[in-house]
Motif scaffolding. Structure first.
Motif, short mmCIF file in Angstrom:
data_model
loop_
_atom_site.label_atom_id
_atom_site.label_comp_id
_atom_site.label_asym_id
_atom_site.label_seq_id
_atom_site.Cartn_x
_atom_site.Cartn_y
_atom_site.Cartn_z
N ALA A 264 0.85 -1.19 0.00
CA ALA A 264 0.00 0.00 0.00
C ALA A 264 0.89 1.24 0.00
CB ALA A 264 -0.90 -0.01 1.24
N PRO A 265 0.44 2.35 -0.61
CA PRO A 265 1.29 3.53 -0.80
C PRO A 265 2.02 4.01 0.44
CG PRO A 265 -0.72 3.79 -2.04
CD PRO A 265 -0.88 2.52 -1.25
N GLU A 266 1.35 4.04 1.59
CA GLU A 266 2.01 4.58 2.78
C GLU A 266 3.16 3.70 3.25
OE1 GLU A 266 0.05 3.90 6.78
OE2 GLU A 266 -1.71 3.92 5.46
N PHE A 267 3.11 2.39 2.94
CA PHE A 267 4.20 1.50 3.34
C PHE A 267 5.35 1.54 2.35
CE2 PHE A 267 0.40 -0.12 5.41
CZ PHE A 267 0.83 -0.21 6.72
N ARG A 268 5.08 1.99 1.13
CA ARG A 268 6.18 2.17 0.18
C ARG A 268 7.11 3.27 0.65
NH1 ARG A 268 2.25 2.47 -5.09
NH2 ARG A 268 1.21 0.45 -4.75
N ARG A 269 6.57 4.27 1.31
CA ARG A 269 7.40 5.40 1.76
C ARG A 269 8.33 5.00 2.90
NH1 ARG A 269 2.41 8.06 1.25
NH2 ARG A 269 2.14 8.03 3.51
N GLU A 270 7.97 3.97 3.65
CA GLU A 270 8.83 3.52 4.75
C GLU A 270 9.37 2.12 4.44
OE1 GLU A 270 5.52 1.85 7.87
OE2 GLU A 270 5.91 4.02 7.92
N PHE A 271 9.81 1.96 3.21
CA PHE A 271 10.23 0.64 2.73
C PHE A 271 11.41 0.10 3.53
CE2 PHE A 271 12.34 -2.10 -0.57
CZ PHE A 271 11.38 -3.09 -0.55
N ARG A 272 12.38 0.94 3.86
CA ARG A 272 13.53 0.48 4.62
C ARG A 272 13.11 -0.07 5.99
NH1 ARG A 272 18.01 5.03 4.81
NH2 ARG A 272 16.16 6.33 4.70
N VAL A 273 12.19 0.62 6.64
CA VAL A 273 11.70 0.13 7.94
C VAL A 273 10.99 -1.21 7.77
CG1 VAL A 273 10.12 0.62 9.86
CG2 VAL A 273 11.46 2.47 8.83
N THR A 274 10.25 -1.35 6.67
CA THR A 274 9.55 -2.60 6.39
C THR A 274 10.53 -3.75 6.24
OG1 THR A 274 7.71 -1.47 5.30
CG2 THR A 274 8.10 -3.76 4.68
N VAL A 275 11.58 -3.56 5.43
CA VAL A 275 12.58 -4.61 5.22
C VAL A 275 13.32 -4.91 6.52
CG1 VAL A 275 14.68 -5.25 3.96
CG2 VAL A 275 12.83 -4.02 2.79
#
Length: 489
Positions: free
Chosen positions: A373-384
């Motif tokens: 989802a768009p908002e999670f693309r912006r925090e991709f590093r945190v996600t990984v």
């Protein structure tokens, strides 16, 4: 007082919710489930009710000016948590619409108390309580009587030792000028956020008296099994930070599935490490991941693979298909284009726990980014970071791939600056050698372990990746202007 009173906690039966609440819902508490229209309030309430209700712990569900009980039941029956045999014996529905239309709060309160006395419930639900507040604003009795009504309802429910839930369409719970916000022991706020064409549902514990709870917003999804919440957590810190805990200075090496690559790795991939395989399209990343899983299958190790494909990719990977059909590899996949990191992480961890997998492949982070989802693309590093942290705690060896645009003269190992999050990096790329486009591979990084830094050319054949035994005899390949090494170079 001789000692502290311990707070009894009820397990809600909603996956992830007890984690947010700090162990469960306070017994005999007075709670508000708030959120905009369609945010999942009624479904969440029903899921808790059917999980908690028994012949010994009965539930009374009051409907006000919302949908009639029969219509509500028709839709709630579609969820897996619904148990028809509990309706009537452990769960009873009562419609208060006629009582509320009279505008007499005392009459509504007395009706509720008559039903409570007759059924002796341990759980009481009122849906939608916002209708009561609207009646107070429009009627002659006003807000003062509403406040008295709420306080009296809370007091009587507590004296009856009932856990109470008021459900209402409150959007901004902190700003609502309503007495329920101060009277309530617990407040759960549900919301939906829309960006582009994606909808992400979130829940927040605004308030929960007497117990430590998790703050912040946490995503959830509604499916056939009801509400499923994904708490935003990091795993516990490593135990080797504590005095006296042995430190592993020489981790066991496991084979990558490509013998010559194991030589470059000085014996293979360290057990429990995460390795990023980065390179342009067609440079063998998926094939290397497949060989990594196949080597595990040969040694009796289970694997889990997460693929973000377009529908036919796996059909062109016979080796992977055979491992999946043979039960050696479990596939984790999704078709949602509004994916959250928490959903993927929970599915990955569940697959690892169920299979006892020791090897994990995520192919690829580039496509994973498209599914978020768009908002999670912006925090991709945190996600990984969060995904790799949890996998590291499981002790599995992870191979993640990332596609890169090969700019030939530019040395890059990842997009979104995620390469530093992995323990190792294997880079593949194209170079021009003697009039041919050649693939080369190198181990760029292997945290805490020795490795070769040589560049080796390789080919992709029907047998997989085949790496040359000797290093490339050219200089300046990464500059875009290679030249043959002189004798002795």
């Amino acid at each position: 007082m001789s000692g502290k009173v311990s707070l009894g906690l009820l397990e809600t039966g909603v996956p992830g919710l007890d984690t947010l609440l700090g162990g469960g819902l306070g017994e005999y508490s007075f709670n508000l489930i708030a959120g905009a229209l369609g945010s999942g309030k009624t479904t969440l309430a029903h899921q808790m009710m059917f999980a908690l209700a028994t012949p010994e712990r009965r539930a009374l569900f009051f409907t006000v000016l919302g949908e009639p009980p029969m219509k509500m039941l028709r839709y709630q029956q579609q969820y897996d948590f619904f148990e028809l045999d509990k309706v009537g014996s452990a769960i009873r529905y009562v419609n208060l619409a006629d009582d509320l239309r009279s505008g007499d709060f005392s009459g509504v309160l007395e009706r509720i108390m008559r039903e409570v006395e007759a059924f002796s419930p341990s759980l009481v639900f009122v849906d939608s309580f916002r209708s009561v507040a609207q009646t107070a604003k429009n009627g002659s009795e006003g807000i003062a009587d509403l406040q008295h009504f709420i306080q009296e309802l809370g007091t009587r429910m507590t004296s009856w030792q009932a856990t109470t839930f008021l459900i209402g369409e409150y959007v901004h719970v902190e700003a609502e000028a309503n007495p329920i916000m101060t009277v309530a022991d617990g407040v759960l706020a549900l919301s939906q956020s829309q960006q582009d064409n994606s909808i992400v549902r979130k829940i927040r514990v605004v308030k929960m008296r007497g117990q430590a709870h998790m703050g912040g917003m946490h995503t959830f999804r509604m499916g056939d099994d009801g509400v499923r919440i994904f708490p935003r957590l990091l795993p516990p810190l490593a135990s080797d930070r504590l005095p006296g805990v042995p430190v592993d200075r020489d981790p066991r090496r496991i084979s990558s599935g490509v013998p010559t690559l194991d030589v470059l790795l000085h014996g293979g991939i360290p057990q429990g490490h995460s390795i990023l395989v980065a390179g342009p399209s067609g440079s063998g990343k998926t094939i290397l991941g497949t060989q990594f899983l196949a080597e595990g299958a040969r040694q009796g190790e289970k694997g889990v693979a997460c693929y973000f494909e377009k529908g036919t990719s796996r059909l062109r990977n016979a080796a992977l298909a055979e491992m999946v059909q043979g039960g050696h590899v479990r596939i984790v996949e999704t078709q949602a284009l509004d994916l959250t990191a928490d959903e993927l992480l929970q599915d990955l961890l569940a697959a690892i726990d169920e299979t006892g997998a020791q090897r994990v492949v995520i192919d690829s982070l580039s496509e994973f980014l498209l599914y978020l989802a768009p908002e999670f693309r912006r925090e991709f590093r945190v996600t990984v970071f969060r995904i790799l942290s949890h996998l590291a705690k499981r002790g599995v060896t992870v191979m993640v791939t990332m596609g890169l645009e090969d700019r030939f003269t530019e040395l890059r190992f990842s997009d979104a600056e995620v390469s530093f999050l992995t323990d190792g990096i294997i880079a593949t790329r194209y170079v021009e050698m003697q009039g041919e486009l050649t693939k080369v591979i190198s181990v760029v990084k292997l945290r805490g372990c020795s490795h070769s830094s040589a560049l080796r050319s390789f080919r992709i054949t029907d047998a997989g990746i085949e790496i040359e035994e000797s290093k490339v005899r050219f200089d300046g390949m990464l500059s875009g202007h290679p030249s043959a090494q002189r004798d002795g170079g």
